[in-house]
Design a protein around this motif. Structure first.
Motif, short mmCIF file in Angstrom:
data_model
loop_
_atom_site.label_atom_id
_atom_site.label_comp_id
_atom_site.label_asym_id
_atom_site.label_seq_id
_atom_site.Cartn_x
_atom_site.Cartn_y
_atom_site.Cartn_z
N VAL A 28 33.86 -28.42 17.12
CA VAL A 28 32.47 -28.03 16.88
C VAL A 28 32.09 -26.97 17.91
O VAL A 28 32.29 -27.17 19.11
CB VAL A 28 31.52 -29.25 16.99
CG1 VAL A 28 30.07 -28.81 16.91
CG2 VAL A 28 31.84 -30.26 15.89
N PRO A 33 39.63 -31.32 14.44
CA PRO A 33 38.17 -31.26 14.43
C PRO A 33 37.63 -30.58 15.68
O PRO A 33 37.96 -30.96 16.81
CB PRO A 33 37.75 -32.72 14.36
CG PRO A 33 38.91 -33.51 14.88
CD PRO A 33 40.13 -32.71 14.50
N TYR A 55 31.44 -28.90 11.46
CA TYR A 55 32.75 -28.65 12.07
C TYR A 55 33.20 -27.21 11.79
O TYR A 55 32.92 -26.64 10.73
CB TYR A 55 33.80 -29.61 11.52
CG TYR A 55 33.63 -31.04 11.96
CD1 TYR A 55 34.14 -31.48 13.18
CD2 TYR A 55 32.97 -31.96 11.15
CE1 TYR A 55 34.00 -32.81 13.57
CE2 TYR A 55 32.83 -33.29 11.53
CZ TYR A 55 33.35 -33.71 12.75
OH TYR A 55 33.20 -35.01 13.14
N LYS A 56 33.92 -26.62 12.74
CA LYS A 56 34.44 -25.26 12.58
C LYS A 56 35.34 -25.18 11.36
O LYS A 56 36.23 -26.01 11.16
CB LYS A 56 35.22 -24.83 13.82
CG LYS A 56 34.37 -24.39 14.98
CD LYS A 56 35.23 -23.82 16.11
CE LYS A 56 35.94 -22.55 15.68
NZ LYS A 56 36.71 -21.94 16.79
N THR A 104 37.21 -34.96 18.68
CA THR A 104 36.61 -33.65 18.41
C THR A 104 36.51 -32.84 19.69
O THR A 104 36.12 -33.34 20.74
CB THR A 104 35.21 -33.83 17.79
OG1 THR A 104 35.34 -34.51 16.55
CG2 THR A 104 34.54 -32.48 17.58
N HIS A 128 40.20 -33.70 7.89
CA HIS A 128 40.73 -33.81 9.26
C HIS A 128 42.02 -34.63 9.33
O HIS A 128 42.71 -34.61 10.35
CB HIS A 128 39.67 -34.41 10.17
CG HIS A 128 38.50 -33.51 10.40
ND1 HIS A 128 37.25 -33.95 10.75
CD2 HIS A 128 38.40 -32.15 10.30
CE1 HIS A 128 36.43 -32.93 10.87
NE2 HIS A 128 37.10 -31.83 10.61
#
Length: 616
Positions: A178, A176, A198-199, A612, A169
């Motif tokens: 999600v 970041p 995390y994606k 995030t 990241h």
């Protein structure tokens, strides 16, 4: 033990990207407080932070092997290979010359000698990257049990990787985020192998290597649990377990820095401490140093609950006296557990708010205190998964449930009451959208589909092979990750002898009836180590890692929830059920809110500190 990171880009000249690499490497400073280094080539850039344990002067990284002015292979490496001395001798006999005494250099030469098959020869805990300039290929390798973490993020023309998500990241092209599946993975107690939450982020699965080349990402497995017939009788099996443990502990005592054990007074940590004391005594280098965690007034005011029948203190002291260890109690109070700086440090270490609440904070503080006197610690972690120690292994209802046994037991390792208690403060519509029960079922089915069987695995034996497999591939990963993050956050290397793949494989294939031959949990381990333990410790019933029983801790959590309720801009607010939150924080409310409060407060701090984005 160290922190690693790197970047492969086939379309760019990475020699111009040193500032980016240095930013990624800085995020790993806590994992490697002793030294740092970088290495850049046109299409590969490696960063390294070092915790010096073996060959203090010679083991600096990134490390390479050169020949005739040409770089043959480069690594950024985290971990310990415990059989590196044997491998070094073999490689020397094959014509390899070494310039250091480090295990890192042995790994490099092993690759040059045996290619990708070299991983099958390694015994240890490790996560590392190897770049071969001759083929322009990157190898990402993780140990068989997943003791050391390693994440990667495929890009359009290569990959980013690091020991922890924060390293990835730190790259300017990654933000970041999600999504719904990632949030479900975070909230549930599943720990799907390879899932990075995390994606776009993946975790190298235990026992796997990932090869990256110009054609993309290629994943292969080099080790897995397999089903084999167990032909040893009981006495031979007990003797073999002891033989393996003696060898494993002796190997893992190798270090050029101060070493200790973590001692709870339970069977697992006591066995490791006693065997370490025996091995060090034989070397003439004892006594072993041991550490235990305790809470102010915990032993004096202890109240048995569904998980813990006895406090640890008296048993830890009994074992320490028995083996004459140099023992230290680390005593914590509620103020330390609630200290915002401590909790922020734990969250930063874990990257995600899916921890064990006060158990995470106390573990971090224990490791921090241990690090003041030792650099390496041996732990009893994972014996319960290997030998069948948890109470739900022995509860027919939990064993036969059509889900993960620990979920069926309503414990989830962190709290009594199950997932419903942990999710109590979350918005009902959000929970319906996430469909956490459905997500758990899907992951359970995936895990069951992997289990290896023998033809005569029928009835209870078949089910217990499944239960063992679920724990050795899912549950243990939760605890190993927790242990790694908390210890490396303070620059402490924690070794886990019970995760040696030889022991894991042997006991996995031992029939369940033999694992419980005396009608108790962990029968084999108890029988194999009873001679080095006092009876009071050998006969103690399993008691999990302790959690504070101070009522003031719950009230402190409630006070923080009240502050959160008053903050209309709190990033976690859209995820909460305002009505339930109001009830939980009302004057006079007395329900146990610990699991839900720790989750919600952790998520709020996580969203604030990491930036995030939730894509739900």
């Amino acid at each position: 033990m160290c922190g690693i990171t790197g970047w492969i880009s086939y379309d760019n000249d990475l020699t111009t990207q040193r500032p980016v690499l240095e930013a990624m490497t800085r995020t790993m400073a806590c994992r490697g407080p002793d030294a740092g280094g970088t290495w850049l080539a046109p299409h590969a850039a490696f960063g390294h932070r070092r915790l010096a344990v073996i060959d203090i002067d010679g083991g600096r990284q990134p490390m390479s092997v050169e020949q005739d002015g040409r770089t043959l292979v480069v690594t950024t490496y985290s971990g310990e290979v415990y059989n590196y001395r044997e491998l070094r001798a073999e490689l020397t006999g094959l014509g390899h010359a070494f310039r250091t005494n480090s295990d890192t250099e042995v790994v490099l030469h092993a690759y040059l000698q045996w290619g990708e098959a070299f991983v099958e020869r390694l015994n240890g805990m490790y996560a590392f990257a190897l770049w071969d300039p001759r083929t322009e290929q990157l190898l990402l390798v993780r140990d068989r049990m997943g003791i050391k973490p390693l994440f990667y993020y495929p890009t359009r023309d290569g990959v980013l990787f690091g020991s922890e998500p924060k390293a990835v990241h730190a790259h300017p092209d990654v933000r970041p985020a999600v999504d719904a599946e990632g949030l479900a993975e975070l909230i549930t107690f599943t720990k799907t192998p390879g899932h990075g939450v995390y994606k776009g982020l993946h975790e190298v699965r235990p026992g796997h290597l990932v090869r990256i080349d110009r054609n993309g990402v290629h994943v292969s497995r080099y080790w897995a649990l397999t089903a084999r017939e167990h032909t040893d009788d009981l006495d031979t099996t007990v003797a073999r377990v002891r033989e393996l443990l003696d060898d494993i502990v002796a190997r893992q005592l190798i270090a050029d820095v101060p070493l200790c054990t973590l001692l709870s007074g339970g069977l697992d940590s006591s066995a490791i401490t006693a065997l370490a004391a025996k091995a060090l005594g034989a070397q003439g280098s004892g006594p072993v140093r041991s550490f235990a965690v305790d809470f102010t007034g915990y032993t004096e005011n202890f109240k048995p609950d569904d998980l813990r029948g006895t406090p640890d203190g008296p048993y830890a002291h009994a074992l320490a006296e028995h083996v004459r260890s140099d023992h230290h109690d680390i005593v914590l109070d509620t103020a330390a557990l609630m200290d915002p700086a401590h909790r922020a440090a734990v969250l930063a270490a874990r990257d995600l708010p899916n921890g064990f609440g006060d158990g995470d904070t106390s573990l971090y503080l224990l490791f921090k205190a241990v690090r003041e006197q030792s650099t390496v610690a041996l732990s009893g972690e994972s014996a319960d998964e290997v030998f069948g120690g948890y109470r739900w292994f022995h509860d027919p209802e939990s064993v036969n449930a059509d889900t993960f046994p620990w979920v069926a037991a309503g414990v989830s390792g962190r709290f009594a009451g199950g997932n419903a208690v942990r999710e109590a403060l979350l918005d009902r519509a959000l929970l319906k959208r996430l469909d956490l029960p459905g997500y758990e079922r899907r992951r359970y089915r995936e895990a069951l589909a992997e289990v290896p069987y023998l033809d005569d695995d029928i009835g209870h034996q078949r089910r217990m092979r499944e239960v063992s497999y679920l724990h050795l591939t899912r549950f243990v990963q939760i605890l190993l990750d927790r242990k790694d993050r908390a210890s490396m956050a303070v620059g402490l290397e924690v070794r886990v002898p019970f995760c040696d793949h030889r022991l894991v494989d042997y006991v996995f294939n031992t029939p369940w009836a033999m694992k419980t031959f005396d009608g108790r949990e962990k029968s084999l381990l108890r029988a194999a180590t009873r001679d080095v333990l006092p009876d009071v410790v050998a006969d103690r019933v399993k008691s999990p890692y302790p959690s504070t029983q101070d009522p003031g801790y719950n009230e402190a959590l409630r006070d923080e929830l009240r502050e959160l309720t008053a903050d209309r801009d709190a990033p976690v607010r859209p995820l909460l059920d305002s009505g339930v939150l109001a009830e939980a924080t009302a004057d006079g409310a007395d329900q146990d809110i610990r699991p839900g409060a720790e989750l919600v407060l952790g998520m709020d701090a996580w969203l604030r500190s990491t930036g995030t984005t939730l894509e739900l």
